[in-house]
Scaffold this motif. Structure first.
Motif, PDB file in Angstrom:
ATOM      1  N   GLY A   1       0.790  -1.232   0.000  1.00 24.70           N
ATOM      2  CA  GLY A   1       0.000   0.000   0.000  1.00 24.70           C
ATOM      3  C   GLY A   1       0.820   1.279   0.000  1.00 24.70           C
ATOM      4  N   SER A   2       2.153   1.167   0.003  1.00 25.80           N
ATOM      5  CA  SER A   2       3.006   2.357   0.066  1.00 25.80           C
ATOM      6  C   SER A   2       3.278   2.946  -1.315  1.00 25.80           C
ATOM      7  CB  SER A   2       4.343   2.015   0.732  1.00 25.80           C
ATOM      8  OG  SER A   2       5.109   1.149  -0.105  1.00 25.80           O
ATOM      9  N   GLY A   3       3.095   2.144  -2.355  1.00 26.75           N
ATOM     10  CA  GLY A   3       3.448   2.591  -3.696  1.00 26.75           C
ATOM     11  C   GLY A   3       4.933   2.534  -3.968  1.00 26.75           C
ATOM     12  N   LEU A   4       5.698   1.930  -3.041  1.00 24.51           N
ATOM     13  CA  LEU A   4       7.152   1.838  -3.176  1.00 24.51           C
ATOM     14  C   LEU A   4       7.599   0.387  -3.065  1.00 24.51           C
ATOM     15  CD1 LEU A   4       8.178   4.818  -0.854  1.00 24.51           C
ATOM     16  CD2 LEU A   4       8.058   4.837  -3.355  1.00 24.51           C
ATOM     17  N   VAL A   5       8.497  -0.012  -3.958  1.00 26.06           N
ATOM     18  CA  VAL A   5       9.033  -1.375  -3.965  1.00 26.06           C
ATOM     19  C   VAL A   5      10.536  -1.295  -4.197  1.00 26.06           C
ATOM     20  CG1 VAL A   5       9.005  -3.609  -5.130  1.00 26.06           C
ATOM     21  CG2 VAL A   5       6.876  -2.327  -4.883  1.00 26.06           C
ATOM     22  N   THR A   6      11.311  -2.064  -3.443  1.00 26.70           N
ATOM     23  CA  THR A   6      12.761  -2.100  -3.621  1.00 26.70           C
ATOM     24  C   THR A   6      13.155  -3.400  -4.308  1.00 26.70           C
ATOM     25  OG1 THR A   6      13.122  -0.750  -1.649  1.00 26.70           O
ATOM     26  CG2 THR A   6      14.989  -2.051  -2.440  1.00 26.70           C
ATOM     27  N   ARG A   7      14.001  -3.274  -5.350  1.00 25.98           N
ATOM     28  CA  ARG A   7      14.448  -4.479  -6.068  1.00 25.98           C
ATOM     29  C   ARG A   7      15.950  -4.417  -6.323  1.00 25.98           C
ATOM     30  NH1 ARG A   7      10.173  -5.903 -10.823  1.00 25.98           N
ATOM     31  NH2 ARG A   7      11.876  -7.371 -11.300  1.00 25.98           N
ATOM     32  N   GLU A   8      16.543  -5.616  -6.381  1.00 23.25           N
ATOM     33  CA  GLU A   8      17.980  -5.722  -6.591  1.00 23.25           C
ATOM     34  C   GLU A   8      18.314  -6.511  -7.850  1.00 23.25           C
ATOM     35  OE1 GLU A   8      19.472  -7.505  -3.032  1.00 23.25           O
ATOM     36  OE2 GLU A   8      18.864  -5.825  -1.750  1.00 23.25           O
ATOM     37  N   ASP A   9      17.314  -6.737  -8.715  1.00 21.72           N
ATOM     38  CA  ASP A   9      17.514  -7.578  -9.894  1.00 21.72           C
ATOM     39  C   ASP A   9      17.382  -6.819 -11.211  1.00 21.72           C
ATOM     40  OD1 ASP A   9      14.748  -7.193  -9.350  1.00 21.72           O
ATOM     41  OD2 ASP A   9      14.246  -8.868 -10.670  1.00 21.72           O
ATOM     42  N   LEU A  10      17.198  -5.513 -11.158  1.00 25.21           N
ATOM     43  CA  LEU A  10      17.004  -4.746 -12.385  1.00 25.21           C
ATOM     44  C   LEU A  10      18.308  -4.073 -12.806  1.00 25.21           C
ATOM     45  CD1 LEU A  10      13.538  -3.095 -11.583  1.00 25.21           C
ATOM     46  CD2 LEU A  10      14.009  -5.171 -12.912  1.00 25.21           C
TER      47      LEU A  10
END
Length: 317
Positions: free
Chosen positions: A258-267
């Motif tokens: 629900g925050s609209g924020l996502v952290t990724r380490e694969d892009l």
């Protein structure tokens, strides 16, 4: 219609005894009236009254509602959903002078014609992955690549009006790509103050909303995001907030809690960046309600406006 001939000639009027006195009076009054009118014009005529406002509107001035009403110089009124329709220059038009923004429209409209090239693997630091993909599309066939390029053009217009220098990683001006590693290098080489990669998701029906993807802390091979994690998160939060406010869309209901924020380490586009960078998934193309927004020119203008306001807030500090 006109009539000629003696049968239609009017009898000559009798000379009036008042004719000479009237002629003398007119000879005195007319020059006086003319002098008064010339003095009035010299002092500015109607000034700020209604006549002045009507003249301004008719000539394309501040009250204009017809020709070139959007102020873009093309002599045409603003069209709903066009980049000019809701984007008007402000008094701070030069506030981003000296700032560099790189806009990365996800995918490429002709990627599908080059499967071998886009499926070739490139190094993204943590692993190797495909150069690029074709992206997704709505059920009616509106492609993600077309969407991202349209929003990128609108966003470019808005940011340049603020005085920023804007570069696109691609503008449908190459047969495919660029690959994800090259997309990162373009932003790095430009010494960009901010990079935003524009996308739309291809999740399942019922999954709705936008989310902004932030780089995780990665230090592997050619990837080292330690210096950009903090500023990228700030950029992403500002974009997420302004995007939601301007478009009226809700944050994703399927990722990000629900925050609209996502952290990724694969892009790779994030892992290999050395300047602040985020991705934004503007909505889910596979959900009919989100698709109705994504295919609307007026909504895409709002999307560009929301992203722009987030970038501007970030760059102004």
């Amino acid at each position: 219609m006109s009539y000629t001939g003696p049968e239609f000639d009017h009898p000559l009027p009798r000379r009036s005894r008042l004719r000479r006195p009237l002629a003398v009076a007119l000879a005195v009054l007319v020059p006086g009236a003319l002098l008064g009118w010339l003095g009035y014009e010299a002092l500015g005529g109607a000034g700020d009254g209604e006549a002045g406002r009507v003249t301004g509107a008719a000539s394309g001035g501040p009250g204009a509602t017809t020709a070139d009403a959007d102020g873009d110089g093309d002599g045409k009124p603003a069209v709903s959903g066009s980049p000019s329709a809701t984007a008007t220059p402000t008094a701070t038009a030069a506030s981003l002078a000296g700032k560099v923004v790189v806009i990365d429209p996800g995918h490429n409209p002709t990627n599908f014609r080059h499967p071998d090239e886009i499926n070739s693997k490139v190094d993204v630091g943590t692993h190797r992955k495909e150069c690029d993909t074709t992206g997704t599309s709505t059920n009616s066939g509106y492609s993600e690549a077309a969407f991202t390029l349209d929003v990128a053009h609108r966003l470019t217009t808005l940011l340049r009006r603020q005085g920023a220098t804007v570069t696109l990683t691609q503008d449908a001006d190459r047969p495919y790509g660029p690959c994800v590693d090259e997309r990162a290098r373009i932003g790095n080489a430009a010494h960009a103050d901010a990079v935003v990669s524009i996308h739309a998701d291809g999740s399942g029906t019922g999954n709705r909303g936008y989310h902004v993807i932030l780089p995780g802390e990665v230090q592997a091979g050619a990837a080292d995001t330690r210096g950009i994690v903090g500023p990228s998160r700030e950029l992403g939060k500002l974009i997420a907030t302004d995007f939601g406010r301007v478009t009226g869309s809700a944050p994703s209901n399927y990722v990000g809690d629900g925050s609209g924020l996502v952290t990724r380490e694969d892009l790779g586009g994030l892992n290999l960046s050395t300047v602040p960078k985020v991705f934004i998934e503007c909505g889910n193309m596979r959900d009919s309600k989100d698709a109705a927004l994504l295919t609307s020119g007026a909504w895409r203008q709002k999307a560009a406006q929301g992203i722009s306001e987030g970038i501007v807030s970030f760059l102004r500090g």
